[in-house]
Design a protein around this motif. Structure first.
Motif, short mmCIF file in Angstrom:
data_model
loop_
_atom_site.label_atom_id
_atom_site.label_comp_id
_atom_site.label_asym_id
_atom_site.label_seq_id
_atom_site.Cartn_x
_atom_site.Cartn_y
_atom_site.Cartn_z
N PHE A 727 40.14 39.68 30.66
CA PHE A 727 40.03 39.89 32.24
C PHE A 727 39.98 41.08 32.83
O PHE A 727 39.01 41.52 33.52
CB PHE A 727 41.22 38.95 32.86
CG PHE A 727 41.09 38.69 34.44
CD1 PHE A 727 40.16 37.89 34.86
CD2 PHE A 727 41.77 39.60 35.20
CE1 PHE A 727 40.11 37.80 36.36
CE2 PHE A 727 41.52 39.67 36.88
CZ PHE A 727 40.86 38.69 37.13
N TYR A 730 36.66 42.17 31.72
CA TYR A 730 35.90 41.86 32.84
C TYR A 730 35.41 42.36 34.17
O TYR A 730 34.54 42.57 34.68
CB TYR A 730 35.77 40.08 32.68
CG TYR A 730 35.04 39.47 34.07
CD1 TYR A 730 33.54 38.83 33.74
CD2 TYR A 730 35.43 39.19 35.20
CE1 TYR A 730 32.83 38.47 34.55
CE2 TYR A 730 34.96 38.75 36.08
CZ TYR A 730 33.51 38.35 35.88
OH TYR A 730 32.86 37.67 36.73
N VAL A 731 36.73 42.76 34.65
CA VAL A 731 36.88 43.35 35.95
C VAL A 731 36.08 44.60 36.06
O VAL A 731 35.38 45.04 36.73
CB VAL A 731 38.26 43.19 36.48
CG1 VAL A 731 38.27 44.01 38.01
CG2 VAL A 731 38.81 41.74 36.85
N HIS A 754 28.56 38.16 32.01
CA HIS A 754 29.51 37.15 32.32
C HIS A 754 29.70 36.28 31.27
O HIS A 754 30.73 35.37 31.25
CB HIS A 754 29.62 36.53 34.00
CG HIS A 754 28.35 35.91 34.11
ND1 HIS A 754 26.81 36.30 34.28
CD2 HIS A 754 28.12 34.56 34.16
CE1 HIS A 754 26.31 35.55 34.52
NE2 HIS A 754 26.68 34.08 34.24
N ILE A 761 37.61 31.55 30.77
CA ILE A 761 38.27 31.02 32.25
C ILE A 761 39.24 30.31 32.23
O ILE A 761 39.98 30.48 33.14
CB ILE A 761 36.71 30.54 32.64
CG1 ILE A 761 35.65 31.61 33.02
CG2 ILE A 761 37.03 29.85 34.14
CD1 ILE A 761 34.36 31.13 33.42
N TRP A 764 42.25 32.10 31.86
CA TRP A 764 42.49 32.98 33.73
C TRP A 764 43.16 32.07 34.57
O TRP A 764 44.14 32.61 35.11
CB TRP A 764 41.36 33.55 33.76
CG TRP A 764 40.82 34.37 32.71
CD1 TRP A 764 41.35 35.13 31.51
CD2 TRP A 764 39.48 35.20 32.75
NE1 TRP A 764 40.48 35.82 30.96
CE2 TRP A 764 39.26 35.99 31.69
CE3 TRP A 764 38.37 34.99 33.65
CZ2 TRP A 764 38.00 36.64 31.20
CZ3 TRP A 764 37.11 35.62 33.30
CH2 TRP A 764 37.17 36.42 32.24
N THR A 811 42.64 38.03 42.70
CA THR A 811 42.09 37.67 41.38
C THR A 811 40.74 36.79 41.63
O THR A 811 39.80 37.16 40.86
CB THR A 811 43.03 36.82 40.52
OG1 THR A 811 44.35 37.58 40.62
CG2 THR A 811 42.78 36.43 39.55
N GLN A 814 38.39 39.42 42.33
CA GLN A 814 37.90 40.41 41.05
C GLN A 814 36.99 39.42 40.26
O GLN A 814 35.91 39.95 39.65
CB GLN A 814 39.10 40.55 40.48
CG GLN A 814 39.73 41.84 40.92
CD GLN A 814 41.22 42.13 40.16
OE1 GLN A 814 41.77 41.31 39.88
NE2 GLN A 814 41.24 43.52 39.99
N LEU A 815 37.10 37.99 40.09
CA LEU A 815 36.39 37.15 39.06
C LEU A 815 35.10 37.09 39.73
O LEU A 815 34.11 37.52 39.03
CB LEU A 815 37.27 35.73 39.09
CG LEU A 815 36.59 34.91 37.96
CD1 LEU A 815 36.41 35.57 36.70
CD2 LEU A 815 37.38 33.66 38.25
N TRP A 817 32.70 35.10 40.19
CA TRP A 817 31.67 34.46 39.15
C TRP A 817 30.32 34.35 39.69
O TRP A 817 29.97 33.97 40.71
CB TRP A 817 32.31 33.17 38.69
CG TRP A 817 31.59 32.79 37.18
CD1 TRP A 817 30.76 31.70 36.95
CD2 TRP A 817 32.13 33.44 35.95
NE1 TRP A 817 30.44 31.83 35.68
CE2 TRP A 817 31.27 32.60 35.05
CE3 TRP A 817 33.04 34.30 35.58
CZ2 TRP A 817 31.39 32.97 33.74
CZ3 TRP A 817 33.28 34.55 34.20
CH2 TRP A 817 32.41 33.93 33.38
#
Length: 1258
Positions: A727, A730-731, A754, A761, A764, A811, A814-815, A817
């Motif tokens: 995570f 990814y961020v 992504h 996912i 997370w 969060t 940040q995600l 998607w």
């Protein structure tokens, strides 16, 4: 010392002559021969010899034998035995030229003047000239050297390996007579150069790396350079410049420090230099122009020319040359003709321009004077020809003067006499022309330039090296010393030389007659070399670049100079590109001046590449932006690999590799931020290069490859620890992509990254909820349900919960998607988890309150905890209400609009949120209701006590217990509740209080005193609950219940007379609002006469009355009374005449009432006009009533004076059929007789009105 130079000296043949203009300007033949005979390339800026970079002789190689040195050198250079000077060229097999017999060098004898011009290549500090040849240019030694040169093949390597030394060419003057080399020598040089050009290999277009040239000198070169510097200081000429050092001792001390010599060694060398032959002192005079001179010809112009020279021993000690007796022909009379110089004649002008330069020798500067005479050339012409040029009377006067003058005699225009000791080393001024008589004192000005120079300097450097090279080495030595001194003092050199160094360099350049262009060349070469090895500001290079560009003429430089300049360009460009490639480490932002230093370097490179010299000498060089872009690309890749190696984990594993990769990506992001905000601006401003895009495109490919390899290695099974690492990675990648260009602009390797993280996912989301739930449980368990402070009225768990929810929202952001449908499902999961956590918290915090209050015996503590619980829930509701904004629902709805069905977003996200808010609202209302119930009992009790207080107690005192109770309780609640909950509590308490007051007012209807107390209580309670704007707003206070209670209490608390006044006020208001004449109308005229205190009423008529008799008509009359009766007790009612069977009677009667003006102006005072139907049997019937307010009658104070009194038409009205509340209240007061009479009369009128309902159509 070159082998050929040694051989030439051993043979005793000069290799060139030197003089004022005969000195070889850019390196002597010996130097070129020396540089081509070694076969090894010396360092740039280093004199060829046995210094650094020179090839060492092989042990078995034959060597040249140097001659014995002269005595007096103290063994400094090692003169005990013959020295090995160097091997012959490796590329020239065959016999080595031998020193001929008799060529061994002995101590030379003193030579005649004709042989003392060019000494052979001297040994350091040698003061003796070489032995003269047998014949000029034709000695056996010279012939041997020429033949050897012609046989030698050129050395291999680039032309830059054969560069020589140069110095600026001396300006040609009428006295200069340059002597050329012998023909054999010139032919040998031409053959050598031609062979070198044939075998020279082409240079590469762009060198990858050029080793910085060394600026260090060999001991022999340093010794010669020190001798040259001492010689320059000791033979200083002219007055010092204002900014220069005047004391020779200070300059000598500086030289000792700059060359790092011991005092004893310095004194020995200084004594040797003093013993050297002094140079020939010369004045380089340039006659530029003149202006404002006299016109001596008939035409009004002159044909001026100048005579100039040096007069020895004619100076006036302590005085000015102008103090001498004026002489008309100073130069012709005092200076020999062979030492006199003459400019050309400029015909017919008063502002001549010559721009001619002359070299004038002198012996002693203290007794020498410079003389310049300006003359008008006078040609022999006939009188007729002169009369043809006559223009005015002044011309005629000149003709008459010419007749008396000798034929062909020139006219004197003026002179300039200057003592040389008054001149500075360089002068450039306008000097006034002095007259010979006082007839024409103003004779104009002459522009002269002076420079005090040397010829035939006795130093070894001046005889062996060109002036340009010596000046270059001297500058390098001073700059190296200055930089070292500043580094020792922990400061950085700012590029400015000390006054001592500037003075010595100025003196050397002036004495050697170095032009500004060659000084700039020397400065450029010195600084460009030193910049590559020492630390000093690169902006020092801008000045020589500008000077070279301004004065650039390619033809004025020799081929060796062009090669040396081209090599300096290439070397600095390559070095600068290497710094740019490593700019992240060379110019770190931790050092404050790094951006300025980088910008200065880029400006130097940009300015250098824009030069005409660079374009001509380096035509194959690629454009600077292209080279810099390539360097930045290469440097970025190198920096990435260095960082990757730095973060290589010690233990190999997927988790450790992920952490290392995360650190690498974060460093890349930080570097890109620096490129965007700091470095990129510099490259953009100077070179128009987008550094950020260049770095980003290189780094994103490297990052994409590493991340894809890592995620592929992790696979589908993701542990919690690995999920956290992924995570964060990814961020970081999202942040990296946000820095880059828009997705539509170009295809990037990180596009769609992504998808590499899809398997992580679920991990997370689950970890986010688990951590949040654990945090909520831990926060409630540790909460003591105590407010955090006066301003913060919730407890610690609410703060932790707010932080927890904020972290969940963070969060989610940040995600972010990219896939729309998957992003919607992830958002639904976040909202669901958040709402679930909110309800869980409510249950946990209530359980915690019950747990803590179970051990408390004080009910106040339990109330405190209940307040904190309610405040925590309110805080939670505020946090939950911000979810749509924090999770960007609007943007999500726009993204998923084409994917979801209509209303799906509303039915999911909004439904979940509204359900959570409704649950929280119910919990909050329950808590606030519990708190309100505890206070309602006390309010009801105090209101009941207020009613039962003794009559002697004032209302203000009677309500004190109630107000104190509310003040204490409400202050307590305001302290412990947040504003939202406190407002809810106030609303509940206000509603309850109004209900209690209404019940108390109804029970005390017949008691004005109790009603008065309740009225005062209502007023104070309103102010209490409003709290000057801090409590309930007016719209929340003034409800319908409040207004009813307020009206009832106002009536109940009033006296009977006040109620009667209110009654008539209401009837007056009803009269004003009535516009219909269904009952008929009366017309009156009323006025008041203040002087007589009389109210005059004229009743004119009535119309449209109701038929109340059985015959369909009425017998009307009008009764006039002033109401209320208690205000006009002495005035009896008046009546009009009765009119039979008339529905439109015309009365036309006047009535006067003697009444003061004051009661007429009170509220409710009116004239009551009662229209009745006369009945003989029974009571009269009521037609209607009309009310005329007395305060509006003309003539009363405040109204207009009665003039023409207007008519007033008043519609008739009936009393209210349902009974007036005031009458009901008055009826309840049984003990007041007058009140009951009034009530019965009004009841009677109401009863009469009810007996005659209106007919349809009326």
């Amino acid at each position: 010392m070159s082998p050929v130079g040694g051989a030439g000296r051993a043979l005793g043949c000069p290799l060139g002559r030197r003089g004022s203009a005969a000195h070889t300007p850019w390196g002597t033949f010996r130097e070129r021969l020396s540089s081509t005979s070694r076969g090894a390339r010396p360092h740039v800026g280093q004199h060829p010899g046995w210094g650094r970079g020179a090839a060492q002789p092989a042990p078995d190689a034959p060597c040249w034998v140097a001659p014995d040195p002269p005595k007096g050198l103290g063994g400094r250079v090692g003169w005990g035995r013959p020295r090995l000077l160097g091997p012959p060229s490796a590329s020239s097999p065959g016999r080595i030229p031998r020193i001929p017999a008799g060529g061994r060098c002995r101590r030379p004898r003193q030579l005649p003047q004709s042989w003392r011009d060019p000494p052979s290549t001297p040994t350091p500090f040698s003061t003796h000239p070489a032995r003269p040849p047998q014949a000029e240019g034709g000695s056996p030694g010279a012939l041997c050297i020429i033949l050897w040169l012609c046989c030698l093949p050129p050395a291999s390597g680039s032309r830059g390996q054969q560069r020589g030394r140069a110095e600026p060419a001396t300006m040609a003057t009428p006295l200069s007579n340059p002597q050329r080399r012998p023909p054999f020598l010139r032919q040998a040089i031409k053959i050598r150069r031609r062979k070198a050009r044939e075998l020279q290999e082409p240079l590469p277009q762009r060198a990858v790396e050029i080793k910085p040239p060394s600026h260090h000198l060999s001991p022999e070169e340093r010794a010669r350079l020190y001798e040259e510097a001492l010689y320059t200081v000791l033979h200083r000429l002219g007055r010092p410049e204002p900014s220069h050092v005047s004391e020779a001792s200070e300059l000598l001390r500086y030289l000792q420090q700059a060359f790092l010599l011991e005092p004893e060694e310095h004194q020995q060398l200084l004594q040797r230099v003093r013993e050297l032959e002094r140079p020939i002192f010369c004045l380089k005079a340039t006659v530029k122009q003149a202006k404002g001179i006299l016109g001596k010809d008939v035409s009004g112009f002159s044909d001026p020319y100048c005579l100039l020279g040096i007069e020895q021993g004619a100076g006036v000690p302590g005085g000015s040359p102008g103090a001498r007796r004026r002489q008309k022909a100073v130069v012709r009379h005092t200076i020999p003709e062979e030492q006199t110089h003459r400019t050309r004649v400029v015909a017919q002008t008063l502002s001549p321009v010559w721009d001619e330069t002359f070299i004038l020798e002198f012996e002693d500067i203290s007794s020498a004077s410079f003389h310049l005479d300006m003359w008008d050339l006078d040609m022999a012409e006939s009188v007729r020809h002169k009369l043809g040029e006559l223009t005015d009377l002044h011309g005629l006067r000149r003709i008459l003067k010419e007749v008396r003058k000798d034929k062909g005699q020139d006219d004197f225009l003026g002179n300039v006499v200057l003592r040389l000791q008054d001149l500075r080393c360089q002068e450039d001024q306008w000097y006034p022309l002095e007259p010979c008589t006082e007839t024409y004192p103003d004779r104009g000005q002459c522009h002269l330039q002076f420079q005090l120079i040397h010829k035939r300097r006795a130093t070894a450097a001046s005889r062996s090296q060109p002036s340009y090279t010596v000046h270059l080495h001297l500058l390098q030595q001073f700059v190296s010393y200055e930089v070292t001194q500043h580094q020792t003092g922990s400061t950085s050199w700012d590029g400015s030389l000390s006054p001592q160094a500037a003075t010595i360099l100025f003196l050397h350049a002036t004495q050697k007659d170095l032009s500004d262009f060659h000084q700039s060349m020397a400065q450029w070469l010195a600084y460009s070399r030193l910049y590559q090895s020492l630390e000093f500001p690169s902006n020092c290079l801008l000045h020589p670049i500008t000077s070279i560009e301004y004065q650039w003429i390619q033809g004025r430089l020799k081929e060796e100079q062009l090669e040396e300049l081209a090599a300096s360009f290439g070397s600095l460009l390559a070095y600068g590109l290497s710094l740019i490639r490593k700019f992240r480490s060379v110019f770190p932002l931790s050092v404050s001046d790094s951006p300025a230093r980088l910008q200065s370097l880029l400006r130097v490179l940009a300015q250098m590449c824009k030069m005409k010299a660079f374009g001509q000498l380096c035509p194959d060089s690629a454009p600077l932006p292209h080279l810099v872009t390539e360097a930045l690309q290469t440097g970025t890749v190198e920096w990435f690999h260095v960082k990757q190696q730095h973060y290589q984990p010690m233990v190999q594993g997927l988790l450790e590799s992920g952490k290392a990769l995360l650190s690498l990506v974060q460093d890349i992001i930080g570097d890109l931020h620096q490129c965007l905000h700091t470095w990129g601006k510099i490259f953009q401003n100077v070179l128009k290069i987008d550094l950020f895009s260049t770095a980003f495109l290189e780094l994103q490919w490297l990052v994409a490859k590493r991340v894809q390899e890592h995620t592929a290695a992790v696979g589908g099974s993701v542990s919690p620890e690995m999920g956290e690492s992924l995570f964060q990675l990814y961020v970081s990648l999202k942040e990296l992509c946000r820095l880059g260009p828009a997705p539509s602009e170009r295809v990037l390797a990180l596009d769609g990254f992504h998808r590499w993280f899809q398997p992580a996912i679920p991990s997370w989301l689950q970890k986010t909820y688990s951590e949040a739930l654990a945090r909520v449980q831990r926060a409630v368990q540790m909460d003591k349900l105590v407010p955090l402070g006066e301003l913060t009225k919730h407890s610690t768990s609410a703060v932790d919960l707010s932080t927890c929810f904020a972290q969940i929202s963070h969060t989610a952001r940040q995600l972010d998607w990219p896939d729309s449908e998957e992003a919607f499902m992830i958002t639904v999961k976040f909202v669901e988890d958040t709402c679930r956590l909110a309800l869980v918290y409510c249950s946990l915090v209530k359980a915690r309150a019950r747990e803590l209050s179970a051990d408390q015996k004080d009910q106040g503590q339990a109330a405190n905890m209940l307040c904190v619980v309610v405040n925590n829930m309110e805080q939670l509701r505020l946090v939950i209400g911000k979810l749509p904004t924090q999770l960007a629902w609007e943007a999500l709805e726009q993204r998923v609009g084409a994917v979801l069905e209509p209303g799906q977003l509303q039915n999911t996200l909004h439904a979940q949120l509204q359900g959570a808010l409704a649950g929280l609202g119910h919990e909050i209302r329950t808590g606030v209701r519990t708190l309100a119930e505890q206070l309602e009992v006390g309010i009801a009790t105090h209101i009941q006590k207020l009613v039962g207080v003794r009559a002697s107690v004032l209302p203000e005192d009677a309500i004190l217990p109630l107000m104190k109770f509310l003040e204490v309780e409400l202050c307590y609640m305001n302290t412990n509740l947040v504003q939202e909950n406190f407002s809810s509590l106030l609303t509940l308490l206000w509603t309850h209080t109004l209900r209690e007051l209404a019940e108390a007012a109804a029970s005390q209807r017949s008691c004005p005193l109790a009603s008065s107390r309740l009225q005062v209580a209502l007023q104070n309670l309103e102010m209490c609950f409003h709290a000057e704007g801090c409590g309930l707003p007016p719209e929340a206070l003034h409800t319908a219940t409040f207004q009813a209670v307020q009206r009832d209490l106002a009536l109940q608390a009033a006296s009977s007379r006040e109620l009667i006044q209110k009654y008539f006020s209401s009837r007056i208001q009803q009269q004003a609002e009535t516009t219909s004449e269904e009952l008929g109308a009366v017309t009156v005229k009323a006025s008041y006469r203040t002087s007589e205190q009389k109210l005059r009423v004229e009743l004119l008529s009535a119309s449209n009355l109701l038929p109340l008799d059985s015959n369909g008509s009425s017998d009307p009359f009008v009764q006039l009374t002033l109401e209320p009766r208690h205000m006009f007790p002495e005035l009896a009612p008046r009546e009009t005449q009765k009119h039979k069977k008339d529905l439109h009677p015309l009365f036309d009667e006047t009535f006067e009432f003697l009444v003061p003006a004051e009661p007429c102006q009170k509220e409710g005072a009116c004239l009551l006009l009662t229209v009745l139907d006369h009945d003989r049997l029974g009571a009269d019937d009521l037609e209607g009533e009309a009310f005329l307010p007395l305060r509006s009658v003309p003539g009363l104070p405040g109204n207009q004076e009665p003039g023409e009194v207007p008519q007033t038409r008043l519609p008739l009205t009936y009393p209210a059929p349902n009974g007036d509340p005031i009458l009901q209240l008055l009826e309840s007061r049984k003990g007041e007789r007058d009140t009951q009479v009034f009530v019965r009369l009004r009841r009677q009128r109401a009863k009469q009105a009810s007996q005659h309902p209106l007919q349809p159509g009326r």
